[in-house]
Design a protein around this motif. Sequence first.
Motif, short mmCIF file in Angstrom:
data_model
loop_
_atom_site.label_atom_id
_atom_site.label_comp_id
_atom_site.label_asym_id
_atom_site.label_seq_id
_atom_site.Cartn_x
_atom_site.Cartn_y
_atom_site.Cartn_z
N SER A 113 49.93 47.40 30.64
CA SER A 113 49.30 46.42 29.97
C SER A 113 49.21 46.41 28.70
O SER A 113 49.02 45.28 28.38
N LYS A 124 53.59 39.29 34.96
CA LYS A 124 52.57 38.28 34.81
C LYS A 124 52.39 37.41 35.50
O LYS A 124 51.20 36.94 35.97
N LEU A 172 50.79 38.91 38.75
CA LEU A 172 49.43 39.10 38.44
C LEU A 172 48.64 37.98 38.39
O LEU A 172 47.36 38.21 38.77
N GLU A 173 49.02 37.07 37.77
CA GLU A 173 48.21 35.69 37.83
C GLU A 173 47.94 35.38 39.20
O GLU A 173 46.98 34.74 39.71
N GLN A 209 45.11 37.27 40.83
CA GLN A 209 43.92 36.74 40.10
C GLN A 209 43.43 35.37 40.63
O GLN A 209 42.15 35.40 40.90
N GLN A 210 44.61 34.57 40.94
CA GLN A 210 44.04 33.38 41.68
C GLN A 210 43.58 33.51 43.22
O GLN A 210 42.57 32.83 43.71
N LEU A 216 42.18 36.21 44.38
CA LEU A 216 40.87 36.93 44.37
C LEU A 216 39.59 35.70 43.78
O LEU A 216 38.81 35.69 44.24
N GLU A 217 40.04 34.91 42.89
CA GLU A 217 39.23 33.59 42.35
C GLU A 217 38.74 32.80 43.71
O GLU A 217 37.85 32.41 44.07
#
Length: 91
Positions: A28, A76, A79-80, A83-84, A86-87
């Motif tokens: 990171s 990345k 990873l996005e 994140q999406q 989980l959101e």
Amino acid sequence: MEHVFIENAKLFKALGDPKRLKIIELLSKGEMCACKILEAFEMSQSTLSHHLKILSDCGLIKGRNEGKWIHYSLNKDNLEKIQQLLEGLNK
């Protein structure tokens, strides 16, 4: 749709190991040579290669050859996606 669940499970399985999480945390901060990643651990080169392969196979990291060394960085885009995902669960 089932393949999406299988791919997501691979991602979370890869993240389920403390050493692999540490590799993600190290990357990171930016691209690193495998030899520099190895310095952060007390493990053999072959064990590190195993962890890097798991992270690479599920698309969390990517490698770039430079001479005899491989430099790793975070993917990345994937990873996005995590994140999406989980959101989306938090709605």
